[in-house]
Write an enzyme that holds these catalytic residues in place. Structure first.
Site, PDB file in Angstrom:
ATOM      1  N   ARG A   1      19.671 -36.448  -1.545  1.00 57.69           N
ATOM      2  CA  ARG A   1      19.486 -38.020  -1.591  1.00 57.69           C
ATOM      3  C   ARG A   1      19.264 -38.479  -3.216  1.00 57.69           C
ATOM      4  O   ARG A   1      19.422 -39.529  -3.433  1.00 57.69           O
ATOM      5  CB  ARG A   1      18.245 -38.406  -0.717  1.00 57.69           C
ATOM      6  CG  ARG A   1      17.700 -39.893  -0.682  1.00 57.69           C
ATOM      7  CD  ARG A   1      16.954 -40.178   0.163  1.00 57.69           C
ATOM      8  NE  ARG A   1      16.725 -41.700   0.550  1.00 57.69           N
ATOM      9  CZ  ARG A   1      17.443 -42.479   1.021  1.00 57.69           C
ATOM     10  NH1 ARG A   1      18.668 -41.929   1.616  1.00 57.69           N
ATOM     11  NH2 ARG A   1      17.050 -43.750   1.121  1.00 57.69           N
TER      12      ARG A   1
ATOM     13  N   HIS B   1      20.919 -41.501  -5.040  1.00 57.54           N
ATOM     14  CA  HIS B   1      20.322 -42.611  -5.552  1.00 57.54           C
ATOM     15  C   HIS B   1      20.785 -42.430  -7.355  1.00 57.54           C
ATOM     16  O   HIS B   1      20.895 -43.596  -7.872  1.00 57.54           O
ATOM     17  CB  HIS B   1      18.858 -42.229  -5.642  1.00 57.54           C
ATOM     18  CG  HIS B   1      18.294 -42.634  -4.286  1.00 57.54           C
ATOM     19  ND1 HIS B   1      17.048 -43.220  -4.056  1.00 57.54           N
ATOM     20  CD2 HIS B   1      18.876 -42.843  -3.101  1.00 57.54           C
ATOM     21  CE1 HIS B   1      16.895 -43.527  -2.931  1.00 57.54           C
ATOM     22  NE2 HIS B   1      18.023 -43.217  -2.095  1.00 57.54           N
TER      23      HIS B   1
ATOM     24  N   ASN C   1      12.704 -44.754  -4.831  1.00 56.58           N
ATOM     25  CA  ASN C   1      12.580 -43.348  -5.437  1.00 56.58           C
ATOM     26  C   ASN C   1      11.374 -42.556  -5.382  1.00 56.58           C
ATOM     27  O   ASN C   1      11.338 -41.307  -5.764  1.00 56.58           O
ATOM     28  CB  ASN C   1      13.251 -43.381  -6.719  1.00 56.58           C
ATOM     29  CG  ASN C   1      14.797 -43.911  -6.875  1.00 56.58           C
ATOM     30  OD1 ASN C   1      15.383 -43.611  -6.120  1.00 56.58           O
ATOM     31  ND2 ASN C   1      14.887 -44.647  -8.094  1.00 56.58           N
TER      32      ASN C   1
ATOM     33  N   HIS D   1      22.369 -37.806   7.023  1.00 55.52           N
ATOM     34  CA  HIS D   1      20.898 -38.088   7.561  1.00 55.52           C
ATOM     35  C   HIS D   1      20.666 -37.303   8.676  1.00 55.52           C
ATOM     36  O   HIS D   1      19.951 -36.997   9.201  1.00 55.52           O
ATOM     37  CB  HIS D   1      20.937 -39.584   7.998  1.00 55.52           C
ATOM     38  CG  HIS D   1      20.897 -40.722   7.064  1.00 55.52           C
ATOM     39  ND1 HIS D   1      20.944 -41.957   7.197  1.00 55.52           N
ATOM     40  CD2 HIS D   1      20.694 -40.440   5.687  1.00 55.52           C
ATOM     41  CE1 HIS D   1      20.869 -42.589   6.246  1.00 55.52           C
ATOM     42  NE2 HIS D   1      20.504 -41.997   5.363  1.00 55.52           N
TER      43      HIS D   1
END
Length: 320
Positions: A65, A69, A94, A191
């Protein structure tokens, strides 16, 4: 041996797919960039990821992740790693990211082996790939040669894909980065090893008819109305710690935990892609591991910096 053979075949297929799509090279990156200047770079990163994963498996989805980001804000330039009172890591989306220590540990070892050679941006891209591999996911060739950015502002993270984005908004945000709807559906498959904070989906319980009615009580038990909103829940109810295509089955069954996941099945266009990942008869199938690796290579080449546009940080948390 059977498992090793399967992984080698999948690695070859993903590598060929990346080359065929032009993903093995892009904006100054190429596979094997450090083959002469730091030949053990990838092995060092892989070893650090494996070591951290053995003591804390949750770092795998955390690093994946973090890379996502990073790439969606000013491109894949490790700006997410910079410290500062208003840096990207302080932005609300974040604040729950994990795995910074993994990147720092890898950088420390690389600075001993090859001082001033390997960028933090490349370390993060390699660590994301290795985080998938340690959860029984695919292994693909990662083009390297990125340089590190010097700017990191929390305000620039405002346009990250969000937990409650519609399909149209998600597709627009991906399109702005040169990624398409298939990339969106493929990358959302990450996910399968991810978790979500209760506060990101609790509002759907009992209010969203797209959620499987039998699933709602399970989520309510994990996330009671007045409970800890920061508590994290697995987004894959079938095989939460294994990187596989079970996530897409969850979407079909009304068990997409986040609203941004659930709408991928509700929308006719993205539903067709989900069905292809599920291997629905009559549709041209998509192999999750292959397509995920291909899309990761594409995302990893978003707005990368090269030459004078960036630097090789000595510490990943501060510009030189």
């Amino acid at each position: 041996m059977a498992k090793l053979g399967r992984n080698m075949v999948l690695f070859f297929v993903v590598w060929v797919a990346a080359v065929a799509s032009g993903g093995a090279r892009g904006q100054g990156t190429r596979v094997g960039f450090y083959s002469r200047t730091c030949p053990r770079a990838e092995a060092i990163v892989r070893s650090v990821v494996q070591s951290h994963f053995s003591s804390d498996p949750s770092i795998a989805p955390g690093i994946l992740r973090m890379h996502f980001h990073d790439c969606f804000v000013h491109g894949c330039d490790a700006s997410i790693l910079l410290d500062g009172p208003t840096s990207e890591k302080t932005a609300p989306p974040n604040r729950q990211l994990r795995g910074f220590d993994v990147v720092d540990d890898a950088k420390a070892q690389l600075e001993v082996a090859c001082p001033g050679v390997v960028s933090c941006a490349d370390i993060l891209a390699l660590a994301a790939r290795d985080s998938v591999a340690v959860t029984n996911g695919p292994f693909w060739s990662v083009p390297t040669g990125r340089r590190d950015g010097r700017v990191s502002l929390a305000s620039d993270a405002a346009n990250l894909p969000a937990f409650n984005d519609s399909v149209a908004v998600q597709i627009r945000k991906y399109d702005e980065k040169g990624l398409n709807a298939q990339d969106l559906v493929a990358l959302s498959g990450a996910h399968t090893i991810g978790t979500a904070a209760c506060q990101l989906f609790r509002y759907r319980l009992g209010a969203d008819p797209s959620l499987d009615a039998a699933f709602v009580p399970q989520l309510r038990a994990l996330c009671p109305q007045n409970g800890d909103g920061a508590r994290r829940v697995a987004m894959d109810t079938g095989s939460p710690n294994r990187f596989d295509a079970n996530y897409y089955g969850n979407l079909r069954s009304g068990r997409g935990v986040l609203e941004s996941d659930a709408v991928l099945w509700a929308d006719a266009g993205t539903r067709g892609l989900v069905q292809r990942f599920l291997g629905i008869r009559g549709l041209a199938g998509l192999t999750f591991g292959v397509e995920f690796g291909r899309s990761m290579v594409k995302m990893g080449n978003v707005e990368v910096k090269s030459g004078a546009a960036g630097e090789i940080r000595t510490l990943c948390t501060a510009v030189n």
